[in-house]
Design an enzyme around this catalytic site. Structure first.
Site, mmCIF file in Angstrom:
data_model
loop_
_atom_site.group_PDB
_atom_site.id
_atom_site.type_symbol
_atom_site.label_atom_id
_atom_site.label_comp_id
_atom_site.label_asym_id
_atom_site.label_seq_id
_atom_site.Cartn_x
_atom_site.Cartn_y
_atom_site.Cartn_z
ATOM 1 N N GLU A 98 1.042 5.730 0.915
ATOM 2 C CA GLU A 98 0.485 6.826 1.711
ATOM 3 C C GLU A 98 0.717 8.167 1.027
ATOM 4 O OE1 GLU A 98 0.986 6.925 6.059
ATOM 5 O OE2 GLU A 98 1.980 8.865 5.743
ATOM 6 N N SER A 140 0.840 -1.189 0.000
ATOM 7 C CA SER A 140 0.000 0.000 0.000
ATOM 8 C C SER A 140 0.878 1.242 0.000
ATOM 9 C CB SER A 140 -0.924 -0.013 1.222
ATOM 10 O OG SER A 140 -0.174 -0.215 2.415
ATOM 11 N N ASP A 146 -1.274 14.517 17.106
ATOM 12 C CA ASP A 146 -0.644 15.534 17.948
ATOM 13 C C ASP A 146 -1.492 16.795 17.934
ATOM 14 O OD1 ASP A 146 1.778 14.037 18.519
ATOM 15 O OD2 ASP A 146 2.287 14.374 16.412
ATOM 16 N N HIS A 175 4.216 -0.822 3.395
ATOM 17 C CA HIS A 175 3.423 0.404 3.252
ATOM 18 C C HIS A 175 4.395 1.537 2.932
ATOM 19 C CE1 HIS A 175 -0.027 3.054 3.921
ATOM 20 N NE2 HIS A 175 0.746 3.831 4.660
#
Length: 279
Positions: free
Chosen positions: A8, A6, A99, A258
């Protein structure tokens, strides 16, 4: 073993950036990744950009896994986001604590403190409608203090209902396999997919790594520093390092990879090609 590969993306901040990303995505998608994940900024700071990117990917028929960070959010806000994604036919999420934006105090942290609380909330509200992936830290999260505490935190996320995990990037395969073994010793058996960061810019990578606690082994740092402004040599060396890392991870049992694309199609395309990955 069926491996899952995959990629990102992060939501661009400008219309120009979005247009460039739309031009690069078909090249990445042609590689045949199982899905694209899309990041979500601190405190939801890229929320609208995340929604726009996710909606465009879905309009192209691309399987998409939005990141959802809970810190700074209320239950109602998260419920609305989940309902929106469910209506779009999205069935995979990356659930994170996230965050707080700089300058925002702990008093504005919202209804969630930790990612395991978000995972529990998703399960309570939507059952098994989403496959939930969470973060893992082979070199342990810098805020955890030590590996044992970090493992306890990870176990809470798995016990809350996580289906799989994606790791922070790393360049030491032994750190990954050591973490997986630690998980197995405490009865955690979900797939833990290595996060892979291509090396294309030493200054940027060093800054990221110092912030997130990901170690760049000394021998790699020294070689990268030695290239100076020789970008071509730096990238060739970086490709060699990351390719070797990926080959070992796959050979020794990782369930997939990933890739953190940093919205650049070239480095991931080269790694995918040289790894012999196919649709």
């Amino acid at each position: 073993m069926t491996h899952v590969y995959s990629v990102e993306l992060f939501p661009p901040k400008t219309a120009e950036g979005m247009n460039k990303l739309k031009q690069d995505i078909p090249q990445i998608n042609a590689l045949g990744p199982a899905y694209f994940s899309v990041t979500y900024g601190a405190g939801g700071s890229t929320r609208e950009g995340t929604f726009e990117t996710v909606a465009w990917l879905r309009s192209q028929g691309i399987d998409t896994a939005p990141h959802l960070a809970c810190i700074g959010s209320t239950r109602e806000q998260v419920r609305e986001i989940l309902a929106q994604y469910h209506a779009q036919g999205i069935n995979r999420l990356v659930a994170l604590r996230g965050d707080l934006p700089s300058g925002m105090g702990a008093g504005n942290s919202g209804d969630f403190r930790y990612a395991n609380e978000l995972v529990s909330f998703v399960r309570a509200e939507f059952g098994d409608a989403f496959s939930i992936e969470v973060a893992a830290y082979p070199e342990y999260h810098p805020q955890a203090g030590n590996p044992a505490r970090d493992l306890e935190n990870f176990k809470r996320k798995v016990d809350a209902g996580a289906d799989a995990a994606i790791t922070q990037y790393f360049y030491n395969a032994d750190a990954y396999f050591g973490f997986v073994e630690s998980c197995e010793r405490v009865g955690l058996s979900i797939p833990i997919v290595p996060g892979i960061m291509p090396i294309t810019n030493y200054t940027q990578l060093a800054r990221f790594s110092d912030t997130c606690g990901a170690e760049i082994p000394r021998w790699i740092r020294r070689r990268l520093e030695g290239y100076g402004d020789d970008v071509a040599s730096l990238r060739a060396f970086g490709h060699e390092v990351v390719l070797g890392l990926c080959q070992r991870l796959i050979a020794d049992g990782a369930p997939g990879l990933h890739f953190y694309t940093m919205n650049q199609s070239g480095p991931v395309t080269c790694l995918w090609r040289d790894l012999g990955l196919t649709i």
